[in-house]
Motif scaffolding. Structure first.
Motif, PDB file in Angstrom:
ATOM      1  N   LEU B  59       0.838  -1.208   0.000  1.00 13.68           N
ATOM      2  CA  LEU B  59       0.000   0.000   0.000  1.00 13.68           C
ATOM      3  C   LEU B  59       0.871   1.254   0.000  1.00 13.68           C
ATOM      4  O   LEU B  59       0.630   2.200  -0.751  1.00 13.68           O
ATOM      5  CB  LEU B  59      -0.880  -0.020   1.249  1.00 13.68           C
ATOM      6  N   ALA B  60       1.893   1.233   0.849  1.00 14.67           N
ATOM      7  CA  ALA B  60       2.786   2.395   0.931  1.00 14.67           C
ATOM      8  C   ALA B  60       3.490   2.610  -0.401  1.00 14.67           C
ATOM      9  O   ALA B  60       3.659   3.742  -0.850  1.00 14.67           O
ATOM     10  CB  ALA B  60       3.803   2.192   2.043  1.00 14.67           C
ATOM     11  N   THR B 668       8.718  -9.043  -0.631  1.00 20.07           N
ATOM     12  CA  THR B 668       8.836  -7.663  -1.119  1.00 20.07           C
ATOM     13  C   THR B 668      10.154  -7.479  -1.869  1.00 20.07           C
ATOM     14  O   THR B 668      10.188  -6.866  -2.938  1.00 20.07           O
ATOM     15  CB  THR B 668       8.773  -6.673   0.061  1.00 20.07           C
ATOM     16  N   LEU B 669      11.225  -8.049  -1.290  1.00 16.40           N
ATOM     17  CA  LEU B 669      12.532  -7.928  -1.943  1.00 16.40           C
ATOM     18  C   LEU B 669      12.523  -8.604  -3.308  1.00 16.40           C
ATOM     19  O   LEU B 669      13.026  -8.067  -4.290  1.00 16.40           O
ATOM     20  CB  LEU B 669      13.622  -8.546  -1.059  1.00 16.40           C
ATOM     21  N   VAL B 674      11.922  -8.291  -9.410  1.00 15.06           N
ATOM     22  CA  VAL B 674      11.299  -8.689 -10.677  1.00 15.06           C
ATOM     23  C   VAL B 674      10.149  -7.760 -11.077  1.00 15.06           C
ATOM     24  O   VAL B 674       9.793  -7.675 -12.240  1.00 15.06           O
ATOM     25  CB  VAL B 674      10.782 -10.152 -10.635  1.00 15.06           C
ATOM     26  N   GLY B 675       9.582  -7.048 -10.082  1.00 16.62           N
ATOM     27  CA  GLY B 675       8.477  -6.139 -10.373  1.00 16.62           C
ATOM     28  C   GLY B 675       7.144  -6.869 -10.413  1.00 16.62           C
ATOM     29  O   GLY B 675       7.079  -8.046 -10.753  1.00 16.62           O
ATOM     30  N   ILE B 676       6.081  -6.154 -10.028  1.00 16.90           N
ATOM     31  CA  ILE B 676       4.733  -6.717 -10.154  1.00 16.90           C
ATOM     32  C   ILE B 676       4.150  -6.108 -11.420  1.00 16.90           C
ATOM     33  O   ILE B 676       3.912  -4.903 -11.480  1.00 16.90           O
ATOM     34  CB  ILE B 676       3.852  -6.336  -8.948  1.00 16.90           C
ATOM     35  N   PRO B 677       3.936  -6.930 -12.452  1.00 20.85           N
ATOM     36  CA  PRO B 677       3.468  -6.339 -13.717  1.00 20.85           C
ATOM     37  C   PRO B 677       2.013  -5.891 -13.634  1.00 20.85           C
ATOM     38  O   PRO B 677       1.188  -6.553 -12.996  1.00 20.85           O
ATOM     39  CB  PRO B 677       3.638  -7.481 -14.715  1.00 20.85           C
ATOM     40  N   ALA B 678       1.722  -4.772 -14.266  1.00 20.43           N
ATOM     41  CA  ALA B 678       0.333  -4.301 -14.304  1.00 20.43           C
ATOM     42  C   ALA B 678      -0.431  -5.022 -15.414  1.00 20.43           C
ATOM     43  O   ALA B 678      -1.648  -4.921 -15.500  1.00 20.43           O
ATOM     44  CB  ALA B 678       0.309  -2.806 -14.537  1.00 20.43           C
ATOM     45  N   PRO B 691       3.880   0.558 -15.781  1.00 15.80           N
ATOM     46  CA  PRO B 691       3.601  -0.820 -16.181  1.00 15.80           C
ATOM     47  C   PRO B 691       3.906  -1.859 -15.106  1.00 15.80           C
ATOM     48  O   PRO B 691       3.442  -2.981 -15.183  1.00 15.80           O
ATOM     49  CB  PRO B 691       4.514  -1.035 -17.386  1.00 15.80           C
ATOM     50  N   ALA B 692       4.697  -1.489 -14.120  1.00 15.32           N
ATOM     51  CA  ALA B 692       5.026  -2.459 -13.056  1.00 15.32           C
ATOM     52  C   ALA B 692       5.351  -1.705 -11.777  1.00 15.32           C
ATOM     53  O   ALA B 692       5.765  -0.551 -11.806  1.00 15.32           O
ATOM     54  CB  ALA B 692       6.215  -3.310 -13.475  1.00 15.32           C
ATOM     55  N   LEU B 693       5.121  -2.398 -10.680  1.00 11.80           N
ATOM     56  CA  LEU B 693       5.455  -1.797  -9.387  1.00 11.80           C
ATOM     57  C   LEU B 693       6.668  -2.540  -8.822  1.00 11.80           C
ATOM     58  O   LEU B 693       6.689  -3.771  -8.803  1.00 11.80           O
ATOM     59  CB  LEU B 693       4.271  -1.932  -8.426  1.00 11.80           C
ATOM     60  N   TYR B 694       7.645  -1.793  -8.406  1.00  9.26           N
ATOM     61  CA  TYR B 694       8.835  -2.391  -7.802  1.00  9.26           C
ATOM     62  C   TYR B 694       8.845  -2.004  -6.329  1.00  9.26           C
ATOM     63  O   TYR B 694       9.388  -0.970  -5.966  1.00  9.26           O
ATOM     64  CB  TYR B 694      10.102  -1.911  -8.520  1.00  9.26           C
ATOM     65  N   PRO B 695       8.183  -2.803  -5.487  1.00  7.53           N
ATOM     66  CA  PRO B 695       8.042  -2.395  -4.088  1.00  7.53           C
ATOM     67  C   PRO B 695       9.368  -2.414  -3.332  1.00  7.53           C
ATOM     68  O   PRO B 695      10.251  -3.221  -3.634  1.00  7.53           O
ATOM     69  CB  PRO B 695       7.066  -3.433  -3.512  1.00  7.53           C
ATOM     70  N   GLU B 696       9.465  -1.517  -2.385  1.00  7.52           N
ATOM     71  CA  GLU B 696      10.639  -1.457  -1.522  1.00  7.52           C
ATOM     72  C   GLU B 696      10.218  -1.795  -0.097  1.00  7.52           C
ATOM     73  O   GLU B 696       9.107  -1.475   0.310  1.00  7.52           O
ATOM     74  CB  GLU B 696      11.239  -0.053  -1.539  1.00  7.52           C
ATOM     75  N   VAL B 697      11.136  -2.437   0.638  1.00  4.43           N
ATOM     76  CA  VAL B 697      10.841  -2.816   2.018  1.00  4.43           C
ATOM     77  C   VAL B 697      10.751  -1.543   2.869  1.00  4.43           C
ATOM     78  O   VAL B 697      11.570  -0.646   2.735  1.00  4.43           O
ATOM     79  CB  VAL B 697      11.956  -3.728   2.564  1.00  4.43           C
ATOM     80  N   GLY B 698       9.713  -1.491   3.701  1.00  2.35           N
ATOM     81  CA  GLY B 698       9.553  -0.331   4.572  1.00  2.35           C
ATOM     82  C   GLY B 698       9.745  -0.734   6.025  1.00  2.35           C
ATOM     83  O   GLY B 698       9.025  -1.586   6.534  1.00  2.35           O
TER      84      GLY B 698
END
Lengths: 239, 737
Positions: B59-60, B668-669, B674-678, B691-698
């Motif tokens: 979400l963040a 998350t790492l 690899v990214g979450i593709p949209a 086109p993709a979300l590359y989440p970072e650890v919070g």
């Protein structure tokens, strides 16, 4: 208190009632009993005569409805829960009929447990004390075994080690041989007797086993919640 | 015995300072001795932590991606809007499409100066948001215009070629109308169209081109051009702004084609994605989209029904290619198609349909063929970079206004090429925006003032007018300017009508001269009033609708908003500062909805966990009455038992939440790599800002997860722990092993 108090336990006019619905049941009626230091006392009575209730009062796990129970000169009725806990921890040792070892701890840890509760000893001192007691009860080879890996007799030996490891003034044993065969029971009584002689620890145990009574210094007899014979040659307590 | 009289024996050492080590050791042993509890409670806590940590991290990250895509492309971190507006500024969602009353910022230079006095403010960009429709011709219009240019230029070869092209296009449209005639019963209009098309296709008409070109073109333009297939009249959402400041302030702004609008010139820059979607030839765009899906998202036509549908639809649009070809090009293309697809029967349209039967095996080859052989022969974009085109908007006064403007280029925001928000708006210079929006420029304002002075007209507020009409005559006379009283409230009244909701007393943003011109049907007059060049001062001195504030450090957002509002109040600048999240409209609030759903789900899981842990611990307490009684008998106090239970759950909670948080972090790492593709899903592209979300650890999310588990564990164990602490030592004497 100190050793100059001649009687380690003094029971005067003790009455213990248990509520039963709106009624109450009298378990002990006007009991008087004194126990000297270093005694090896058996309380003999048939089932339901009140011997466990009497041990509970002496063991400070319960308090009398009226009358006085003094342990080493200290009246138990004057102590709150925390005071009674401390008294049990420092002055009393318990040997239960069903051994009551802590299942999740091994032999060594069960014996060490009261020392940890007491605090004040270093790890090394604790270790020496635990090993000494375990050696006395002859279980050095089973040090890391869990209670469910031990025989009944071995469990009761662990219970004796645990009761004695804090060097209490009094060891209370509620029918310590009831769940053991006669040979093992006799061995356990012998062990208690030896420690009594060697350490001068007061032993008070309830039993209805004549063989056990034979090994006692004194046998106090109860019936219907009363001491009918204090083992000193006469009935004790007024009607 | 009274409890108050009871106490502990003073000579004995206290056991209250029970070692935490003992408690932890006991807890660990107890936990592993009760494996069912370990499994149920542990998995529940573990899953709860995983969901909480991973969910909030995602979400963040989505929030951050949205923030980047919104603040980096359109809104800046803060928007400054007039206090007079009745609507809340919205860049997205249904409100963005409506006619919002936002008021105006009268003195942008002062607002800019005030905002830039805050150290964290990097830039202030004037803005106005509006929508326009391009007035475009169809392919026949374009062909006729090309022909007219060739005739005017006196180029016989080109003229001859373009005549053939026009005749071919007319012939194809005629075929279409004849087909329609067979299908429709109400055929009067179609028959008339067929007659016109037959005439337009006849040699007789074209023979007259040399001798009577005006008549021929008039016939073609008035009777025939309208029969061609019209272009889609797409709305173009745009932002009128200081283009240089915009490009400079939004760091990811990148010019893709063409050039920046020269400083001080009017001009239009298309958002590249929007330009491609709306203005590119439909077949070319369809092929591009398939290429994107295959190359960027790894999708396969053969396995993806959505792509198969897109392929199928392409075949319907062959006329977007075939009608644009002149006969020579058509012949050449047909020959090339025969080479590529030997054995295909039918006309050029049929062969185009065959070409567009795309699959994963032939896609790359046919795409190359399209761009090498077909694209050069057709008009790939309906408006080309470098073209002038006409834009028409409805002004705030409600009348239509057109401007002719040059397309200087296309732009995009690096990294946000596929973000729906970042692709939503094209941009134009602020002066042209003011024309389309009906805002007054400084010069027009001065001109109007001079006209007023000349004719003796004063500007009155509604109250003043009402007083003049119905109230005290003397007062009205005092307040009104000299001259005819009737004339005195004429103009303000027009202004008041012209700008419903606008503050007429504040001067009114509406250009009366333009409205008069428009009412008179003279759009040309309005267009003529366009100044071709302008100075930076002229750009900034006119009114603006709102302004974007870009911050150096986005974490100081709330302080900057607070300070901006203070400055507005102190200096009476009449604006308020709103955070980017408040101007993204209802779509922007989706993040709040997604967050709410996540938190409710987690709350339910935790509530269930709380009940289960509580029950499990109560049962464990019941099972352990003898053990606890024994501990109590041999000297453990109530606090020890209480602590034992609490530590036990905390240790279990610690292990479980550690595993859960660890799994969430690992996932998350992994996803960050690899990214979450949209997957071409518009909603996901919107949420991910690309086109993709590359989440970072919070770390914050991990902290929140662990803390939540701590609280849940503690709450769920309080009751059973208190229950256990109340167990009397006497039960040990009755215990049976």
């Amino acid at each position: 208190m100190s050793d100059n108090v001649p009687n380690i336990v003094e029971i005067e006019n003790v009455v213990k009632d248990y509520p039963l619905g709106k009624l109450s049941v009298r378990a002990l009626s006007d009991v008087n009993l004194t126990i000297e230091r270093g005694e090896f006392l058996a309380i003999a009575a048939p089932s339901g005569a009140g011997k466990t209730t009497l041990l509970n009062l002496i063991g400070c796990v319960d308090t009398p409805t009226s009358g006085t129970v003094r342990i080493d000169g200290q009246s138990t009725s004057e102590l709150n829960d925390s005071g009674l806990t401390k008294l049990r921890l420092h002055k009393l040792g318990f040997i239960f009929q069903s051994f009551n070892l802590i299942a999740v701890l091994d032999l060594y840890q069960n014996v060490e447990f009261p020392l940890l509760l007491q605090g004040g000893l270093s790890r090394k001192e604790r270790d020496a004390r635990v090993r000494e007691m375990v050696e006395k009860v002859g279980l050095t080879k089973q040090l890391r075994q869990r209670p469910n890996e031990l025989s009944g007799g071995q469990r009761q030996r662990v219970a004796i080690a645990r009761a004695l490891v804090t060097r209490p003034m009094i060891v209370l044993a509620d029918e310590p041989t009831a769940n053991l065969d006669s040979t093992t029971g006799a061995n356990i009584i012998e062990l208690m007797r030896d420690i009594n002689h060697a350490e001068k620890t007061t032993f008070i145990f309830s039993t209805h086993d004549p063989m056990v009574m034979d090994r006692a210094d004194r046998v106090a007899r109860m019936a219907d919640g009363k001491i009918i014979d204090d083992g000193r040659g006469g009935a004790v307590g007024a009607a | 015995m009274a409890a108050a009289a009871r106490s502990g024996p003073p000579e004995m050492a206290s056991n209250s300072s029970i070692s935490l080590g003992l408690l932890v050791r006991l807890s660990l042993r107890s936990i592993f001795a009760h494996r069912i509890k370990l499994l149920i409670v542990g998995s529940l806590l573990s899953f709860g932590t995983f969901l909480l940590v991973f969910g909030t991290t995602l979400l963040a990250n989505v929030e951050r991606a949205m923030e980047t895509s919104v603040t980096g492309s359109l809104t800046g971190h803060i928007q400054l809007v007039s206090l007079d507006g009745t609507d809340q500024l919205a860049f997205t969602g249904p409100d963005a499409g409506s006619d919002q009353d936002l008021g105006v910022i009268e003195s942008f230079p002062k607002v800019k100066e005030a905002a830039l006095s805050i150290p964290n403010v990097k830039a202030v960009v004037p803005m106005g948001r509006h929508v326009t429709i391009p007035l475009l011709g169809n392919e026949l219009d374009d062909a006729i215009q090309e022909l007219r240019d060739a005739v005017d230029a006196g180029d016989p070869a080109l003229t001859a070629r373009l005549v053939r092209k026009s005749k071919r296009a007319i012939g194809l449209i005629l075929d279409d109308y004849r087909r329609r005639l067979t299908l429709l019963s109400n055929s009067e209009e179609i028959e008339e169209a067929i007659l016109d098309l037959e005439k337009a296709g006849s040699d007789e008409l074209w023979a007259r081109l040399e001798t009577e070109p005006a008549e021929v073109f008039e016939f073609l333009e008035t009777r025939v051009a309208k029969l061609g297939e019209g272009p889609s009249h797409a709305f173009i959402p745009f932002i009128g702004t200081d283009l240089d400041a915009f490009a400079e302030s939004f760091e990811t702004f990148t010019l893709v084609e063409g050039e920046m609008v020269p400083k001080g010139h009017r001009g239009f820059l298309f958002n590249k994605t929007y330009y491609e979607d709306v203005f590119k030839n439909r077949i070319a765009r369809g092929i591009d989209k398939l290429h994107e899906a295959r190359s960027l998202d790894g999708r396969l036509i053969d396995r993806d029904p959505a792509l198969q549908l897109q392929v199928k639809q392409l075949a319907k649009f062959t006329s977007f290619v075939t009608r644009q070809l002149d006969p020579d090009d058509a012949v050449e293309l047909e020959r090339k198609l025969d080479e590529l697809l030997p054995g295909t029967e039918g006309d050029l349209d049929r062969k185009m349909v065959a070409l567009l039967e795309l699959n994963d095996e032939n896609f790359d080859r046919r795409r190359t063929f399209f761009y090498e052989e077909i694209a050069p022969k057709i008009r790939l974009y309906s408006v080309k970079v470098g073209d002038h085109f006409t834009l028409r908007s409805s002004t705030k006064a409600g009348y239509p206004k057109s401007i002719n403007i040059k397309v200087y280029g296309t732009f995009q925001f690096a990294g946000l090429e596929r973000s729906a928000i970042a692709s939503a708006y094209s941009i134009m210079d602020l002066m042209s925006f003011r024309d389309l929006y009906g805002l007054m420029t400084v010069e027009k304002r001065e001109e109007l003032d001079s006209i007023r002075a000349e004719v003796g007209v004063a500007e009155l507020s509604r109250d003043e007018v009402e007083d003049a009409l119905f109230g005290d005559v003397d007062d009205a006379e005092e307040e009104a300017a000299e001259g005819d009283r009737f004339a005195a409230f004429q103009l303000p009244d027009v202004e008041s009508d012209a700008a419903p909701g606008a503050d007429a007393g504040a001067g009114g943003p509406i250009d009366i001269a333009e409205r008069v011109a428009a009412i008179a049907g003279s759009e040309a007059a309005a267009q003529e009033s366009q100044q071709e060049t302008f100075t930076q001062e002229e750009l900034e001195r006119g009114t603006v609708i709102h302004a974007a504030v870009v911050l150096e450090d986005p974490s100081g957002l709330s302080q900057a908003i607070e300070r901006l509002n203070e400055l507005s109040a102190e200096r009476d600048l009449g604006f308020k500062a709103v955070a980017w999240s408040e101007v993204t409209g209802i779509i922007g609030q989706l993040i709040v909805v997604v967050g709410a759903v996540l938190y409710i789900t987690i709350a339910i899981i935790f509530l269930v966990a709380l009940v289960i842990i509580n029950n499990s611990m109560v049962m464990a307490t019941m099972d352990r009455v003898s053990e606890i009684g024994t501990m109590r008998a041999i000297g453990a106090g109530r606090r020890f038992v209480l602590a034992l239970f609490l530590v036990e759950t905390l240790v279990l909670g610690g292990i479980a939440s550690g595993l859960g948080a660890g799994a969430a972090t690992a996932l998350t790492l992994f996803l960050g790599n690899v990214g979450i593709p949209a997957s071409s899903n518009d909603f996901l592209i919107f949420l991910f800002g690309g086109p993709a979300l590359y989440p970072e650890v919070g770390l914050l999310q991990i902290g929140i997860g662990l803390f939540a588990i701590f609280v849940v564990s503690l709450l769920s164990t309080l009751y059973p722990a208190r229950l256990a602490a109340r167990i009397e030592p006497v039960v040990a004497m009755q215990a049976k092993e």
